[in-house]
Write an enzyme that holds these catalytic residues in place. Sequence first.
Site, PDB file in Angstrom:
ATOM      1  CG  ASP A  95      -2.230   0.602   1.050  1.00  0.00           C
ATOM      2  OD1 ASP A  95      -2.282   1.658   0.394  1.00  0.00           O
ATOM      3  OD2 ASP A  95      -3.227   0.048   1.545  1.00  0.00           O
ATOM      4  CG  ASP A 106      -4.385   5.914   0.841  1.00  0.00           C
ATOM      5  OD1 ASP A 106      -5.229   5.048   1.124  1.00  0.00           O
ATOM      6  OD2 ASP A 106      -4.361   7.050   1.367  1.00  0.00           O
ATOM      7  CD  GLU A 152      -8.606   4.797  -1.658  1.00  0.00           C
ATOM      8  OE1 GLU A 152      -9.465   4.514  -0.831  1.00  0.00           O
ATOM      9  OE2 GLU A 152      -7.711   5.634  -1.427  1.00  0.00           O
ATOM     10  CG  HIS A 191      -8.881  -0.796   4.614  1.00  0.00           C
ATOM     11  ND1 HIS A 191      -8.708  -0.837   3.251  1.00  0.00           N
ATOM     12  CD2 HIS A 191      -8.420   0.414   5.009  1.00  0.00           C
ATOM     13  CE1 HIS A 191      -8.162   0.283   2.837  1.00  0.00           C
ATOM     14  NE2 HIS A 191      -7.975   1.066   3.883  1.00  0.00           N
ATOM     15  CG  ASP A 192     -11.236   2.662   3.623  1.00  0.00           C
ATOM     16  OD1 ASP A 192     -10.713   2.615   4.751  1.00  0.00           O
ATOM     17  OD2 ASP A 192     -10.657   3.103   2.612  1.00  0.00           O
TER      18      ASP A 192
HETATM   19  O1  ISL Z   1     -13.389   5.548   3.940  1.00  0.00           O
HETATM   20  C1  ISL Z   1     -13.910   6.406   3.310  1.00  0.00           C
HETATM   21  C2  ISL Z   1     -15.288   6.714   3.521  1.00  0.00           C
HETATM   22  O2  ISL Z   1     -15.735   5.933   4.522  1.00  0.00           O
HETATM   23  C3  ISL Z   1     -13.254   7.140   2.251  1.00  0.00           C
HETATM   24  O3  ISL Z   1     -13.624   8.459   2.209  1.00  0.00           O
HETATM   25  C4  ISL Z   1     -11.775   7.011   2.441  1.00  0.00           C
HETATM   26  O4  ISL Z   1     -11.361   7.840   3.450  1.00  0.00           O
HETATM   27  C5  ISL Z   1     -11.109   7.352   1.162  1.00  0.00           C
HETATM   28  O5  ISL Z   1     -11.545   6.382   0.271  1.00  0.00           O
HETATM   29  C6  ISL Z   1      -9.614   7.257   1.260  1.00  0.00           C
HETATM   30  O6  ISL Z   1      -9.218   6.057   1.821  1.00  0.00           O
HETATM   31  C7  ISL Z   1      -7.861   5.806   1.961  1.00  0.00           C
HETATM   32  O7  ISL Z   1      -7.152   6.881   2.519  1.00  0.00           O
HETATM   33  C8  ISL Z   1      -7.441   7.215   3.873  1.00  0.00           C
HETATM   34  C9  ISL Z   1      -7.488   5.997   4.791  1.00  0.00           C
HETATM   35  O8  ISL Z   1      -8.082   6.358   6.012  1.00  0.00           O
HETATM   36  C10 ISL Z   1      -8.266   4.859   4.181  1.00  0.00           C
HETATM   37  O9  ISL Z   1      -8.210   3.741   5.025  1.00  0.00           O
HETATM   38  C11 ISL Z   1      -7.674   4.592   2.837  1.00  0.00           C
HETATM   39  O10 ISL Z   1      -8.231   3.478   2.202  1.00  0.00           O
HETATM   40  C12 ISL Z   1      -6.363   8.146   4.318  1.00  0.00           C
HETATM   41  O11 ISL Z   1      -5.113   7.594   4.046  1.00  0.00           O
END
Ligand code: ISL
Length: 555
Positions: free
Chosen positions: A99, A200, A256, A332-333
């Site tokens: 990641d 990310d 992402e 994980h989100d």
């Molecule tokens: O999780 C979200 C909504 O519930 C998204 O807005 C998410 O924050 C966004 O997709 C970005 O996610 C990524 O970056 C974030 C991190 O918290 C997430 O876990 C990651 O997948 C910041 O690094």
Amino acid sequence: MEDRKWWKEAVIYQIYPRSFADSNGDGIGDLNGITARLPYLKELGVDVIWLSPVYKSPNDDNGYDISDYRDIMDDFGTMEDFDRMLKTAHSLGIKIVMDLVVNHTSDEHAWFACSRKSRDSEKRDWYIWKDPKDGGLPNNWGSFFSGSVWEFDEGTGQYYLHMFSKKQPDLNWDNPSVRDAVFDLMAWWCEKGIDGFRMDVISMISKDPSYPDGETNGGMFGNAMPYVCNGPHVHEYLQEMNRRVLKRYDLLTVGETAGVTIDEAKKYASCDGSELNMVFQFEHTDGTPGRELHFGKWTTEKPTLPALRKILNKWQTELEGAAWNSLYWDNHDQPRAVSRFGNESGKYRVLSAKMLATCLHMMKGTPYIYQGEELGMTNVHWESIDELRDIEALNAWKQNVVEGKWISGEYMMQCFDNVSRDNARTPMQWDDSPNAGFTTGTPWIKVNPNYVAINAKAALADPDSVFHYYRKLIALRHANPIIVYGRFVPLLMEDENIYAYERVLDGQVLTVACNWTDREVPCDLFEEPGRKLISNYASHKPHLLQPYEARVIIH
Ligand code: ISL
Ligand code: CA
């Protein structure tokens, strides 16, 4: 047939290390825990692991706040543990994708410490600093984790930008030295032998330089998305990354890309290979219609099949020949797929988890499985706010319930049950021993009490389990090029209950139909003879699909 590529034929398994397997009893998953469980993934048959961040981090956002890109988080082990894990995975034929979190760093990274020291520090311009406007915030943008995106630094009298928590300052990608530093650390990991990067929020690395206020829609803060996603230089920077790093190695790259549109995806994931292999789009998860009526992401509603299908069919048909899709229900989100899109209740959990798996894995693109999805793991019922761990949920609680008081605590808890990220982060359920076999200590987040019935040990022993169904889907993909390369043709576009489509390649046709309801529904797609590839039912009834039935035939 289009260009064959290993990353088009692969199935990816995402590991959230904190919640996967704890090897030393401190209640936190770790690298040695992963190494010990690699044979389980080998049995499942996945080709690649995407590892959520394992770098040095103060864990404000569970590793998505990195303080040293060339070191391992203390909780997870050492670089020697990492090297052993990588070597063991490779010896089993499993690749490892890292990641890459480089839209921002931790505020504890040495780069930021240097940047914040003084206005004329050599790294001042590595982050995004602004003077106060009319004595206050530089603009009205809201952070993804509640509050403003701007944090005031007393020492130097300026604000820095953080799209996420204030411990995650955004890097300034317009500064060439920042790009050099990022490309260097990427090459360092590639030299180690890793097999790719999941990037990310990579759609957010180029901001609109005018920093205009965003639309508030009656809320406290403005929407920054139009000014931070797919910005003016994002493709230029990714093409530079491609030239300087990616194309020197044989990697899987997935961006992402919050806020991505079809047209933008055709650039990020273009078949010409100039940027990335594929992107994660968000429309079917974060953007399902109905959501905007609610408070940010917080909702108690479930998406409907017609809305969801419209989105996914659009991505399937419009990227054809131009760019490559990635396929996911879970990560994980996101809340657990079976709870969100299927039916988590006893009678239908297994059937609906298999139906969802079929529906996704037969589409065109590279499928991603999130840890526990292959067991049909479900959301948790949260008893109180004290059980939640995620900074997103905790900040939202503080802003909306404690300080704002515009949402009742009861309603917010229902939203957490439905969509909080912690639903995905409860420990992996290995067996029916205490704490699901995840740890011998006290787990960092509560274990879903249903582990007694839903766990890997039980699934491995039951030939009809969700696990063995995923194993079969993965094996089918490896054996049938039509599943990878066939053109996607939507069917029954107006049906309220069934998600159906065909895949077509070299005169062969694959017919896929999935009943998204708990009722028998009429269906005439299988009246022509064909060979059954897979189904979650052993026997079928003419002219209908049984509750949550999924069927795939080839002819
Ligand atoms: O999780 C979200 C909504 O519930 C998204 O807005 C998410 O924050 C966004 O997709 C970005 O996610 C990524 O970056 C974030 C991190 O918290 C997430 O876990 C990651 O997948 C910041 O690094
Ligand atoms: Ca541990």
